[in-house]
Structure formats: structure tokens, C-alpha cells
Design an enzyme around this catalytic site. Structure first.
Site, PDB file in Angstrom:
ATOM      1  N   HIS A  82       0.840  -1.197   0.000  1.00 28.25           N
ATOM      2  CA  HIS A  82       0.000   0.000   0.000  1.00 28.25           C
ATOM      3  C   HIS A  82       0.873   1.244   0.000  1.00 28.25           C
ATOM      4  O   HIS A  82       1.855   1.325   0.746  1.00 28.25           O
ATOM      5  CB  HIS A  82      -0.906   0.014   1.239  1.00 28.25           C
ATOM      6  CG  HIS A  82      -1.862   1.164   1.237  1.00 28.25           C
ATOM      7  ND1 HIS A  82      -3.075   1.102   0.588  1.00 28.25           N
ATOM      8  CD2 HIS A  82      -1.777   2.402   1.769  1.00 28.25           C
ATOM      9  CE1 HIS A  82      -3.704   2.256   0.728  1.00 28.25           C
ATOM     10  NE2 HIS A  82      -2.934   3.065   1.444  1.00 28.25           N
ATOM     11  N   SER A 183      -7.565   4.011   8.997  1.00 27.52           N
ATOM     12  CA  SER A 183      -8.229   3.941   7.693  1.00 27.52           C
ATOM     13  C   SER A 183      -7.457   2.995   6.762  1.00 27.52           C
ATOM     14  O   SER A 183      -8.029   2.071   6.170  1.00 27.52           O
ATOM     15  CB  SER A 183      -8.287   5.353   7.092  1.00 27.52           C
ATOM     16  OG  SER A 183      -8.533   5.321   5.720  1.00 27.52           O
ATOM     17  N   LYS A 187      -8.494  -1.372   5.917  1.00 27.31           N
ATOM     18  CA  LYS A 187      -8.711  -1.913   4.563  1.00 27.31           C
ATOM     19  C   LYS A 187      -7.733  -3.049   4.271  1.00 27.31           C
ATOM     20  O   LYS A 187      -8.092  -4.066   3.683  1.00 27.31           O
ATOM     21  CB  LYS A 187      -8.516  -0.800   3.516  1.00 27.31           C
ATOM     22  CG  LYS A 187      -9.676   0.166   3.467  1.00 27.31           C
ATOM     23  CD  LYS A 187      -9.481   1.201   2.393  1.00 27.31           C
ATOM     24  CE  LYS A 187      -8.388   2.175   2.745  1.00 27.31           C
ATOM     25  NZ  LYS A 187      -8.741   3.563   2.814  1.00 27.31           N
TER      26      LYS A 187
END
Ligand code: URA
Length: 434
Positions: A82, A183, A187
């Protein structure tokens, strides 16, 4: 429980219990708490922050607000990656096929671009026919057979984050370390991977404007992952200037292909390979980052990464011939060149402004429903530290019409600063936190 009491508690800097945090996230998911009360709570968190325990409880609650994927039916160690977001950040399109070509199962759920940052899904959709809407059982079959799938995130994955992020975006509450960390990690944790490689960016084009904040965010996310027995590694990388030379959609895919062909070196390749190397080590395919880097370089040389990218395009309905024929990408006929008016060295290329300029060409969107012009974008010809002569091209711009080209040119002009002294370069990969 009365939600206003929880808002007052946080406003008064008191710690919320796990039950209270669960009540908050349950209320967000079930839409039983009105937006004005959620917004007040978000602002209270922004001002007064959360303790480590509260952040962990918030992350767990958001992770379980929807489905948590079970990837145990995919063979091997599943490693996700990410990036906290930047400009010309096309690393996924380089590292996903390269690591998959070495046997790592890559199931990558990506997002769309918003504001000055681009999104992997939009970039892939610039390949004619490419489909990112893959059902989960098909994705699992594709990874088991071909080691790679890149798809849109399903609506059932961490829905509380989706709702909270949209509210944060319009209430000035995005820039809060515990809110950003929970956040991102909710995910990733709901995505079901065994390990996560994070690219935490700092600089002008990133959320974190200074390196200390980026390191603190990285440490927070590593802790959140460890709480749930996930392996997490974070690279702290610079985002003062755009990572790649091309900014847009089809132009960024073309740059990724050029790197996979071994035709291009530079910052984008270096960060992609550094992230890919950590993924291979975490996935048990290489013993250490040095061996992993050598394997990745080898699969650029022997074109296995490039063939894997062609295979991915073909599997997801796209035309793999784009790899050898860039004219198959959507193209914009209106082009302009920004010319240097002075001699010197490039001091600065402001990534945030370049991201805005790309949006002005039509390559980005202001709201999530805006259409994208896949053929629009910018090709930078220089990087910070490069020598430049008066009359040389600094950048090329592609857009639908002259007005858009000219408007983008004006912003790029502000973004590129030229001076007489060669500037000192900041390190690209500042630190790797394991
Ligand atoms: N990216 C996310 O997914 N969430 C944030 O809060 C910030 C960046």
C-alpha cells in the site's frame, strides 16, 4: 449508550472504551448515527488524538465493519502493498507483474485517483478493454492459475472506512495520524493478506509533509498490523518531486512498460524494486532484500515481468498488443511543450502542483464521479538536479484542447524552479522500518 456523551468524553480528552468505539463504528455502518454527530466526533479525535489502545480498537472495529477476506484457498504467503499516495506513483504496475513472475501470489485491490493523486484502476482502464471489476471467486481462481489479479475493492470491504473517509474529506479531518493509520490498516487487514509492505510518503505531494510525521505514521501502522499477527514493513520514501516522469493514465502505463522492458532506470524503478524486494522476502521467495533485488532485475532482463504484465492484460480482457504498440492507447492530439527560459539547474519540481496540472489536462478528477481523459497527461523531461539550458524542453503536455494545455503549462511553470547552483538531492528511500 448515548452518542453525544461519547463526543463530550473525547472533547474532554478522556479515553473511549472498546465498547464505546464499537458502538461508534456500528452506528456509522448501520447509519444510525447522523453525519453531524460523526463529524463532531471526528473533529474531537483530530484535536485530541487517540491513545494507542483506542487506535487499535478503532482499526479492529473498522476492519470488521464488513467482510474480512479469507485467502487461505490461495497457495503461498499472500503479501499486499500500500502506498499512502503520491504523484506519478506507478509502482504497482511494475512490482505486481515482476513479483508474480517470481511465483508470489499477487491479489491486489486498488483504488481510483482523486485530487492530485492518480489511481491504479484508472491507469489500467486506459488499456482498451481492461476490466477491473472481478468477482472474488474469479480473482482467487486467476491468482491460483496465473499468480496475478489487479481489481477494484469490493463495497463489502471495511465499509465504515469508506463512509468515514468521505465525511473526513469534507470536514477538514483527513490529517489525523490515528485516523489515517486506522483507515489504511483496516482496509489492508480486511483484505486478508498475511503480510503488508507499506510505502509511506513524505514531501510536497504527500499527506505527510515532514519526515518525522511519516515515520510516526509508519510505526503506528506497523504496531496495528503486529497486534493482529501480520508482518508489516514500511519504506519511508520521498514525494517532493513526482516519482515517475509521466503523470496521467496511459502515459504512466507506458512508463511502467518501458521499465519492465529494461529501457528506463530512475526513481520509479528504484522504489518499485525496493518495495518488490520486501514483498519477495516477506513471501518467502527470497532470503534477503539483496537476493530479491537481483531476482527482480533478472526478470526485467529476461522479460518475464513484461510477459506477466501482458498475461494480466489478456486475462482481464485488455489488448496485450499495447505493450509493443503504444498508439493503441487513447491519445490526445493537442500537445504543447514547456520551454526553459533560462540556463541553470532544476532546484525543485513541486509534486503537488504537477498533480494539479495533470488534473487540469483532464487526467484526474475533482469529485469521484468526474470522467477521466485517459489520453491526457504530462511527460516531464527533467528531474531535480538536472542541468538545463535556455530553449530546452522541460515538459510535454497532452490534452483535449489548447486551453487545457495552456492552463496546465502555467501550473507546471510555477512548479519547476531553476537556479544557478546544483542542489543537493534528498534521499529517495529514507529508511526501511521493519
Ligand atoms: N489513505 C487512506 O486510505 N486513508 C486515509 O485516511 C489517508 C490516505
Amino acid at each position: 449508550m448515548n452518542f453525544v456523551d461519547l463526543i463530550i468524553k473525547k472533547r474532554n480528552r478522556q479515553e473511549l472504551t472498546a465498547d464505546e468505539i464499537n458502538f461508534f463504528i456500528h452506528g456509522v455502518t448501520k447509519k444510525s448515527i447522523p453525519d453531524y454527530q460523526i463529524s463532531a466526533m471526528l473533529m474531537a479525535i483530530c484535536f485530541n488524538s487517540l491513545t494507542e489502545r483506542e487506535t487499535a480498537d478503532l482499526t479492529t472495529a473498522m476492519t470488521h465493519s464488513g467482510n474480512v477476506l479469507d485467502l487461505s484457498c490461495i497457495d503461498g504467503i499472500k503479501v499486499d502493498k500500500h502506498s499512502t499516495g503520491g504523484v506519478a506513483d506507478t509502482t504497482t504496475l511494475i512490482l505486481a507483474p515482476l513479483t508474480a513472475s517470481l511465483g508470489l501470489p499477487v491479489i491486489k485491490m486498488s483504488g481510483r485517483g482523486l485530487g492530485h493523486t492518480g489511481g491504479t484502476l484508472d491507469k489500467l482502464e486506459s488499456i482498451p478493454g481492461f476490466n477491473v471489476n472481478i468477482e472474488m471467486h474469479k480473482a482467487i481462481e486467476q491468482v491460483n492459475n496465473n499468480h496475478i489479479v489487479i481489481m477494484g475493492q469490493t463495497n463489502e470491504l471495511a465499509p465504515a472506512d469508506k463512509y468515514l473517509y468521505a465525511l473526513r474529506d469534507v470536514t477538514g479531518t483527513v490529517e489525523s495520524m490515528p485516523l489515517i493509520a486506522s483507515s489504511i490498516m483496516s482496509k489492508k487487514l480486511a483484505g486478508g493478506a498475511d503480510g503488508i509492505v507499506l510505502d509511506v510518503k513524505w514531501g510536497k505531494g504527500a499527506f505527510m509533509k515532514n519526515i518525522e510525521d511519516a515515520k510516526a505514521l509508519a510505526r503506528e501502522m506497523i504496531k496495528l498490523g503486529k497486534n493482529l499477527s501480520k508482518k508489516v514493513v514500511a519504506l519511508i520514501t520521498n514525494m517532493d518531486e513526482p516519482l515517475g516522469m509521466n503523470i496521467g493514465n496511459s502515459v504512466e502505463v507506458i512508463e511502467a512498460i518501458e521499465i519492465l522492458k529494461g529501457h528506463r532506470n530512475g526513481a520509479l524503478k528504484d522504489v518499485s524494486l525496493a518495495l518488490g524486494a520486501e514483498m519477495l522476502v516477506m513471501g518467502g521467495i527470497a532470503e534477503n532484500p539483496e537476493t530479491a533485488l537481483a531476482l527482480l532485475e533478472e526478470n526485467i532482463r529476461n522479460k518475464k515481468g513484461l510477459y506477466k504484465f501482458a498475461e494480466l492484460i489478456s486475462l482481464q480482457g485488455g489488448i496485450p498488443a499495447v505493450i509493443d504498440n503504444y498508439s493503441l492507447f487513447p491519445q490526445r492530439m493537442c500537445k504543447s511543450a514547456l520551454i526553459s527560459e533560462e540556463d541553470g539547474y532544476i532546484q525543485e519540481i513541486d509534486a503537488l502542483l504537477i498533480g494539479h496540472a495533470a488534473s487540469v489536462t483532464g487526467a484526474g478528477r475533482k469529485t469521484i464521479d468526474d470522467p477521466i481523459d485517459y489520453g491526457a497527461g504530462i511527460m516531464l523531461k527533467k528531474r531535480v538536479g538536472d542541468k538545463v539550458s535556455r530553449g530546452e524542453i522541460l515538459a510535454r503536455v497532452f490534452a483535449e484542447n489548447n486551453e487545457k494545455c495552456e492552463a496546465a503549462n502555467q501550473i507546471i511553470k510555477q512548479a519547476i524552479k531553476i537556479g544557478s547552483e546544483k542542489p543537493e538531492k534528498k534521499p529517495l528511500i529514507y529508511e526501511i522500518i521493519r
